[in-house]
Design a protein around this motif. Structure first.
Motif, PDB file in Angstrom:
ATOM      1  N   ARG A   7       0.957  -1.192  -0.067  1.00 41.78           N
ATOM      2  CA  ARG A   7       0.257   0.258   0.162  1.00 41.78           C
ATOM      3  C   ARG A   7       0.439   1.277  -0.359  1.00 41.78           C
ATOM      4  NH1 ARG A   7      -5.689  -0.281   0.743  1.00 41.78           N
ATOM      5  NH2 ARG A   7      -5.770  -3.006   0.854  1.00 41.78           N
ATOM      6  N   GLN A   8       1.870   1.382   0.778  1.00 41.98           N
ATOM      7  CA  GLN A   8       2.583   2.391   0.556  1.00 41.98           C
ATOM      8  C   GLN A   8       4.107   2.653   0.468  1.00 41.98           C
ATOM      9  OE1 GLN A   8       2.759   4.735   4.589  1.00 41.98           O
ATOM     10  NE2 GLN A   8       1.137   3.385   5.022  1.00 41.98           N
ATOM     11  N   GLN A  55       6.722   1.475   8.162  1.00 46.49           N
ATOM     12  CA  GLN A  55       5.304   2.303   8.048  1.00 46.49           C
ATOM     13  C   GLN A  55       4.399   1.805   9.304  1.00 46.49           C
ATOM     14  OE1 GLN A  55       2.872   0.758   4.493  1.00 46.49           O
ATOM     15  NE2 GLN A  55       1.234   0.695   6.258  1.00 46.49           N
ATOM     16  N   SER A  82      11.000   4.277  -0.952  1.00 51.73           N
ATOM     17  CA  SER A  82      10.169   4.653  -0.141  1.00 51.73           C
ATOM     18  C   SER A  82      10.006   5.486   0.149  1.00 51.73           C
ATOM     19  CB  SER A  82      10.379   3.438   0.993  1.00 51.73           C
ATOM     20  OG  SER A  82      11.010   4.096   1.666  1.00 51.73           O
ATOM     21  N   PRO A  83       8.287   5.613   0.998  1.00 52.25           N
ATOM     22  CA  PRO A  83       8.427   7.157   1.416  1.00 52.25           C
ATOM     23  C   PRO A  83       9.112   7.045   2.647  1.00 52.25           C
ATOM     24  CG  PRO A  83       6.532   5.862   1.814  1.00 52.25           C
ATOM     25  CD  PRO A  83       7.236   5.230   1.212  1.00 52.25           C
ATOM     26  N   GLU A 225      -3.258  -3.137   6.544  1.00 57.59           N
ATOM     27  CA  GLU A 225      -2.562  -2.134   5.563  1.00 57.59           C
ATOM     28  C   GLU A 225      -1.400  -1.934   4.951  1.00 57.59           C
ATOM     29  OE1 GLU A 225      -3.880   1.088   7.403  1.00 57.59           O
ATOM     30  OE2 GLU A 225      -5.883   0.017   8.308  1.00 57.59           O
TER      31      GLU A 225
END
Length: 231
Positions: A7-8, A55, A82-83, A225
């Motif tokens: 998802r992220q 995360q 990645s964030p 998530e």
């Protein structure tokens, strides 16, 4: 090789590095990372576990190390894209010779677990040719903070010996998750967590599939998530 999309973040994969698997996902979703500020992952592979933990804990900083140069480079790329990149670092490093003045609040690992195998596939990642359980435990004991946690996922067959070795090095087992593929199957994996300080012990059972190729409700809840499940 096709990337694995969460998802992220996205995980780029390689034929020479152990791919995204259920063991890593379970540890990344379950490890007790909420109170950690500095986390060390031993044997990053693709970087999956550290990314999942990053995360889950937006304040923690992470260092990942892997003896496999290709894995270390793959982790670097996945971390960078990645964030959470500002909180993630990695090294091409043999854990046995890793030296630092830092202490970590958590050490997490999905360690090699096949003592002997004729297969060359994923040899370093899946066999204890470069890092055995004793080396992982003894080295971790010198790097963890007083209230730090060692968190691992291992085959059930190795559980008793792992716990015994950890206790010799001053660790106390504080959490145990017995993992089954399906409800009627035998336990196949253990998530074990250790600390130097006495804490209340918790033990639970976790079932991955309610029927063949159908994830259980607990698995869907644990990973909601992270996974992008098809409708």
């Amino acid at each position: 090789m096709k990337p694995f999309t969460f998802r992220q973040f996205e995980i780029r994969q390689s034929k020479g590095v152990f791919r995204v698997g259920t063991d890593g996902v379970l540890l990344g979703a379950s490890a007790s990372v909420s109170h950690a500020s500095k986390v060390l992952e031993v044997g990053t592979g693709t970087g999956l576990i550290s990314l999942m933990l990053a995360q889950r804990n937006p304040q923690a900083e992470f260092l990942g190390i892997d003896i496999n140069e290709e894995a270390a480079e793959l982790t670097r790329v996945n971390f960078k894209n990645s964030p959470f990149a500002s909180r993630l670092n990695n090294m091409h490093q043999d854990f046995k010779s890793f030296n630092t003045s830092e202490e970590f609040d958590m050490i997490v690992s999905n360690p090699p677990y096949f003592e002997v195998s004729d297969s060359e596939k994923d040899k370093i990642a899946r066999q204890t040719v470069e890092l055995n359980f004793l080396q992982l435990i003894s080295k971790s004991a010198g790097l963890l903070s007083e209230k730090g946690i060692l968190s691992v996922i291992i085959p059930v067959e190795a559980g008793e010996g792992f716990v015994h070795t950890a206790e010799i090095h001053g660790f106390i087992l504080i959490r145990k998750i017995n993992i089954k593929g399906i409800k009627t199957a035998n336990i196949k994996r253990l998530i074990l967590e250790f600390s130097f300080s006495e804490q209340s012990f918790s033990e639970s059972e976790f079932i991955i599939e309610k029927s063949p190729r159908q994830y259980s409700d607990p698995y869907l809840k644990l990973t909601k998530e992270f996974h992008v499940f098809k409708k």
